[in-house]
Write an enzyme that holds these catalytic residues in place. Structure first.
Site, PDB file in Angstrom:
ATOM      1  N   ASP A  27       2.361  11.365  -0.366  1.00 40.76           N
ATOM      2  CA  ASP A  27       1.909  12.214  -1.471  1.00 40.76           C
ATOM      3  C   ASP A  27       0.977  11.482  -2.430  1.00 40.76           C
ATOM      4  OD1 ASP A  27       3.964  10.600  -2.368  1.00 40.76           O
ATOM      5  OD2 ASP A  27       5.058  12.191  -3.393  1.00 40.76           O
ATOM      6  N   ASN A  28       1.291  10.241  -2.759  1.00 37.33           N
ATOM      7  CA  ASN A  28       0.439   9.512  -3.710  1.00 37.33           C
ATOM      8  C   ASN A  28      -0.912   9.161  -3.089  1.00 37.33           C
ATOM      9  OD1 ASN A  28       2.207   9.148  -6.138  1.00 37.33           O
ATOM     10  ND2 ASN A  28       3.541   8.205  -4.621  1.00 37.33           N
TER      11      ASN A  28
END
Length: 383
Positions: free
Chosen positions: A150-151
């Site tokens: 996600d990051n």
């Protein structure tokens, strides 16, 4: 290097793969399975992450019934550098797995024989979707991109470059920097992840993010605007009141058993406006801690982008540049993880060495005179 054997072991792990084996990494979860469910550990044929499994299934692999035929396409499993770097047994500098480290978590024969996903390049096509599942009407079939954590996807969605740092204020707080070189933090506070472009994404994460503001609202009986209005009636440093915001323990710094503390209160300064200001400053100072950790690793911070639900707070916007000590760019509120996934898909379709240029709408640049005394006061109480 530390003389403490446990700390020395953590540091050696960081040197090997960029991250200490904390609870969030895959390898520690495998160790738990081996210890608590040894029968299940013995049944392991392959190890992959959720997005690897999903890509594999969309490509048409896997059991077709309760009694699958021999061979379900395990060798077709694939992943990307960002998610692989979160396993705790992948060296992103050589793009190779460390099965010797995996052997510390699983029985030796499993650690050597289990199938591990092939690690794709940033824009390498993973597979073509099974038309019965997706892309039946797409000429030539629907290709599957590498995916990512996600990051890493958020950084791609924000079109971050080397020297950029994003601070995401959600339930947790995350400061992530795009770096041209891998990060090895011997304190184990910063995890040395890879990004989705071929660079690295050193990252410091706090357990307590925008929930700090929620705690302040609940304590003072106000909404977000009310909290900001109260805080504006105070002054930098909240007249000496400091919140150490470790409500549910903390990850950065590593204090799992800690609780939040209000320090410096006197009869003269225990007022609602100072308490409101202390809550906002506590949130921002905890993120300043993350920035300082990144700087200590040699990260060249040229630009800071503020995203996440907490970035909507008028109080956060008002005090962030002065407490963080740098101008803050505020991208338009959007789903940057999803945008990153879309940008990666476009990149995979283009087959070019660089991702397509996607402009990011910067809503405003936040500026304010620096107030170093606020962070200094916080550090004194934090210890």
């Amino acid at each position: 290097m530390s003389e403490d054997p446990t700390q020395r072991g953590r540091q050696r792990w960081v040197q090997a793969v960029g991250s200490s084996p904390v609870a969030s990494l895959t390898i520690t979860k495998l160790a738990w399975v081996a210890e608590h469910e040894p029968a299940n550990a013995e049944r392991i044929a392959a190890i992959c992450l959720p997005h690897d499994w999903l890509s594999w299934r969309i490509a048409g692999h896997g059991p077709q019934s309760s009694q699958p035929p021999a061979g379900v396409g395990l060798d077709a499993l694939c992943t990307d550098r960002s998610d692989a770097s979160g396993t705790g047994y992948f060296d992103s500098t050589t793009n190779s797995y460390r099965r010797d480290l995996l052997a510390h978590a699983l029985p030796a024969h499993i650690s050597q024989e289990a199938v591990l996903p092939r690690v794709l390049g940033p824009y390498e096509v993973a597979a073509t979707a099974d038309p019965a599942i997706a892309g039946a009407d797409v000429p030539g079939g629907c290709i599957i991109a590498p995916g990512g954590g996600d990051n890493a996807m958020a950084a791609l969605g924000l079109s971050m470059q080397v020297g950029d740092v994003s601070i995401s204020l959600g339930t947790s707080g995350v400061a992530a920097a795009v770096s041209p070189v891998p990060a090895f933090d011997m304190s184990a506070a910063v995890t040395g992840f890879a990004d989705a472009t071929g660079h690295w994404l050193p990252l410091a994460c706090t357990l307590n993010g925008s929930r700090i503001l929620d705690a302040g609202r609940a304590a003072l009986g106000v909404d977000y605007d009310g909290l900001a209005q109260l805080a504006s009636q105070s002054t930098p440093g909240a007249a000496g009141v400091t919140l150490i915001p470790y409500f549910d323990g903390e990850r950065t710094p590593n204090r799992p058993d800690a609780h939040a503390q209000l320090e410096g209160m006197t009869l003269a300064n225990t007022q609602r406006e100072h308490l409101a200001r202390a809550f906002v400053e506590g949130l921002l100072c905890s993120q300043r801690d993350c920035l300082e950790l990144l700087k200590q690793l040699g990260t060249d911070i040229k630009r800071v982008l503020l995203v996440g639900g907490g970035a909507k707070s008028e109080a956060v916007r008002a005090y962030a540049p002065s407490i963080l000590g740098i101008d803050i760019e505020l991208p338009r509120i959007d789903e940057y993880v999803a945008i990153g996934a879309a940008r990666q898909a476009a990149w995979a379709l283009s087959d070019r060495a660089e991702p397509p240029s996607w402009p990011v709408d910067i809503e405003t640049t936040l500026t304010a005179p620096p107030t170093p005394e606020v962070y200094e006061q916080y550090v004194r109480w934090r210890g």
